[in-house]
Scaffold this active site. Structure first.
Site, short mmCIF file in Angstrom:
data_model
loop_
_atom_site.label_atom_id
_atom_site.label_comp_id
_atom_site.label_asym_id
_atom_site.label_seq_id
_atom_site.Cartn_x
_atom_site.Cartn_y
_atom_site.Cartn_z
N HIS A 192 19.54 81.06 -75.72
CA HIS A 192 20.03 81.02 -77.10
C HIS A 192 19.21 81.92 -78.02
CE1 HIS A 192 22.04 77.03 -76.02
NE2 HIS A 192 23.02 77.81 -76.46
N ARG A 222 23.26 79.18 -85.20
CA ARG A 222 22.49 78.07 -84.61
C ARG A 222 20.99 78.35 -84.67
NH1 ARG A 222 25.69 76.22 -79.24
NH2 ARG A 222 25.67 78.43 -78.74
N ASP A 266 34.25 74.07 -75.52
CA ASP A 266 32.90 73.51 -75.55
C ASP A 266 32.57 73.09 -76.98
OD1 ASP A 266 30.15 73.06 -75.61
OD2 ASP A 266 29.80 74.47 -73.99
N GLU A 304 34.75 69.62 -73.74
CA GLU A 304 33.36 69.42 -73.30
C GLU A 304 32.43 68.96 -74.40
OE1 GLU A 304 31.83 72.45 -70.72
OE2 GLU A 304 29.90 72.51 -71.76
N GLU A 347 25.47 67.92 -70.16
CA GLU A 347 24.56 69.05 -70.31
C GLU A 347 23.22 68.63 -70.94
OE1 GLU A 347 26.72 72.13 -72.29
OE2 GLU A 347 24.94 72.88 -73.31
N ASP A 379 22.24 69.99 -66.31
CA ASP A 379 21.57 71.29 -66.22
C ASP A 379 20.33 71.05 -65.36
OD1 ASP A 379 21.06 74.07 -68.27
OD2 ASP A 379 19.55 73.36 -66.86
N HIS A 420 25.66 72.68 -65.73
CA HIS A 420 25.59 73.59 -66.87
C HIS A 420 24.70 74.78 -66.51
CE1 HIS A 420 23.38 74.95 -70.56
NE2 HIS A 420 24.63 75.19 -70.89
N GLU A 478 29.48 77.39 -63.28
CA GLU A 478 29.58 78.04 -64.59
C GLU A 478 28.80 79.35 -64.59
OE1 GLU A 478 27.80 75.93 -67.95
OE2 GLU A 478 28.59 77.43 -69.36
C1 LIG Z 1 28.45 78.04 -75.61
C2 LIG Z 1 27.79 76.73 -75.92
O1 LIG Z 1 27.86 76.49 -77.29
C3 LIG Z 1 26.35 76.67 -75.48
O2 LIG Z 1 25.64 77.75 -76.01
C4 LIG Z 1 26.15 76.63 -73.99
O3 LIG Z 1 24.77 76.51 -73.71
C5 LIG Z 1 26.79 75.48 -73.31
O4 LIG Z 1 27.07 74.38 -74.02
C6 LIG Z 1 27.58 75.68 -72.08
O5 LIG Z 1 28.29 74.77 -71.70
O6 LIG Z 1 27.45 76.73 -71.46
MG MG Z 2 28.46 73.06 -72.92
#
Ligand SMILES: C[C@H](O)[C@H](O)[C@@H](O)[C@@H](O)C(=O)O
Ligand code: MG
Length: 395
Positions: A25, A51, A217, A243, A271, A294, A321, A341
């Site tokens: 990020h 963010r 998401d 999500e 996540e 994750d 994740h 993903e």
């Molecule tokens: C894109 C999402 O807002 C997040 O940045 C990402 O980290 C996540 O939530 C995802 O599922 O990949």
């Molecule tokens: Mg996500």
């Protein structure tokens, strides 16, 4: 062939001064991942546009190195930065140094039990995950086996991927099987925001083929009534899942939302959940159809194996994740993880670049939406010597 099973003589935790890396990020201005995206902070207008404005990138990357007494070094990267490095150097290292390199379960258990009084989830589990992944990398290198082989071996030849990013339409042309977009507006942005959220998905559906799945998401930004309305307004558009619509601790809300969504639209979350007991709660309360731990945050691979077995016994999918190579080695070994993903880290989501760039060398990426993992020992990646590491605390 003799099995090398030395002890671990040193554990080291570093931070990285470069942008990007495991803290994906932390990107320059103009990147899609820091555009107007709905978050729990969207209730405050001044934190809606970016963010980074509320600190999504404050932690930074963490690098953990575990060195065996024969000189072999395993390493892993995740988020956590200086605070996680402090926990590792001052607290966790004592359970690792002197232990056999093959003693993963005992080390994990001691790290977890000893931090229960201030840990359980969040940053402490990030730190534990980083150590655990470094130990899996070390064990793979000692055994001269890729981590996926240590996990029981692949159940399929190659891995297929969906892409997360602002441009699912481009992801489709790159061969991905589906695309997940970030929701842009939260409930505080009212009817106009809801309309814009629905329109964004409608227009994306028009740009992709019928067989290409889409998902939204919501990054913990909604409440049950809003997420329910959003789901019903999107019915019939091939939205595979909604999500992380709610804060991670709202197990009751997730259960209600799952019951509320239109038939065929799935609920996913996890996540920001950690530990097998957290995931057990999601399963026991029927909160989700797809779990998304994750591996760099949920407790590492040692814990992910247990989370996945629990999910499998409940007939649920585990689609981890992000987490790049650390999740690919796992996903390829499990039938209830049929796809993975891929986070599109190019600023405009218009090309495939390694997720943890520039921190790793040899980081595999899907080509045409598919990937065959190499048989390189451990996780098969190297630290990029051009990214300067800093060791802020030394025990
Ligand atoms: C894109 C999402 O807002 C997040 O940045 C990402 O980290 C996540 O939530 C995802 O599922 O990949
Ligand atoms: Mg996500």
């Amino acid at each position: 062939m003799s099995v090398r099973n030395p002890r671990i003589r040193h554990l080291r935790a570093y931070t990285v001064d470069a942008q990007g890396g495991a803290d994906y990020h932390d990107q320059p201005a103009g990147h899609w991942i820091d555009d107007h995206i709905a978050t729990p902070m969207s209730v405050y207008p001044e934190y809606r546009q970016s963010r980074q404005s509320f600190g999504i990138d404050v932690l930074g990357s963490l690098v953990v190195e575990a060195e065996a007494d024969d000189g072999t070094v395993g390493f892993a990267v995740t988020t956590g930065g200086e605070p996680a490095a402090w926990i590792i150097e001052n607290h966790l290292a004592r359970f690792v140094e002197g232990a056999p390199a093959a003693g993963l379960e005992r080390i994990w258990d001691q790290m977890y039990r000893s931090t229960l009084f201030y840990g359980r989830k969040g940053l402490v589990l990030n730190a534990i995950s980083g150590v655990d992944l470094a130990l899996w990398d070390l064990l793979g290198k000692l055994r001269e086996q890729p981590v996926h082989a240590l996990l029981g071996g692949p159940v399929r030849e190659e891995q297929v991927f969906y892409a997360t990013g602002a441009r699912p339409d481009l992801a489709e042309s790159m061969g991905f099987i589906g695309g997940k977009m970030p929701l842009r507006h939260g409930p505080a942005e009212g009817e106009e925001g809801l309309r814009a959220n629905v329109e964004a998905m409608t227009s994306m559906r028009e740009r992709v083929g019928d067989d290409f799945f889409l998902a939204y998401d919501c990054w913990m930004s909604l409440d049950v009534p809003y997420a329910t309305r959003l789901g019903h307004r999107l019915a019939g558009q091939g939205v595979r899942w909604i999500e992380e619509a709610l804060p991670p601790d709202d197990y009751w809300g997730y259960a209600e939302l799952r019951r509320n969504l239109p038939p065929g639209m799935l609920t996913s979350t996890g996540e920001h959940e950690a530990g097998r007991l957290g995931f057990r709660l999601l399963l026991d309360m029927d909160c989700a159809d797809i779990l998304q731990p994750d591996v760099g945050w949920c407790g590492g691979l040692t814990e992910l194996v247990k989370i996945s077995a629990l999910a499998d016994a409940h007939g649920k999918l585990v689609v981890p994740h992000g987490s790049s190579v650390y999740s690919y080695h796992f996903v390829i070994t499990r039938h209830n993880s049929p796809f993975a993903e891929f986070l599109m880290m190019a600023p405009q989501a218009d090309e495939v670049v390694p997720m943890f760039s520039p921190l790793l060398l040899d980081e595999p990426v899907p080509v045409g939406g598919r990937l065959t993992l190499p048989d390189t020992p451990g996780f098969g990646v190297r630290l990029n010597p051009e990214c300067a590491l800093r060791r802020p605390f030394q025990h």
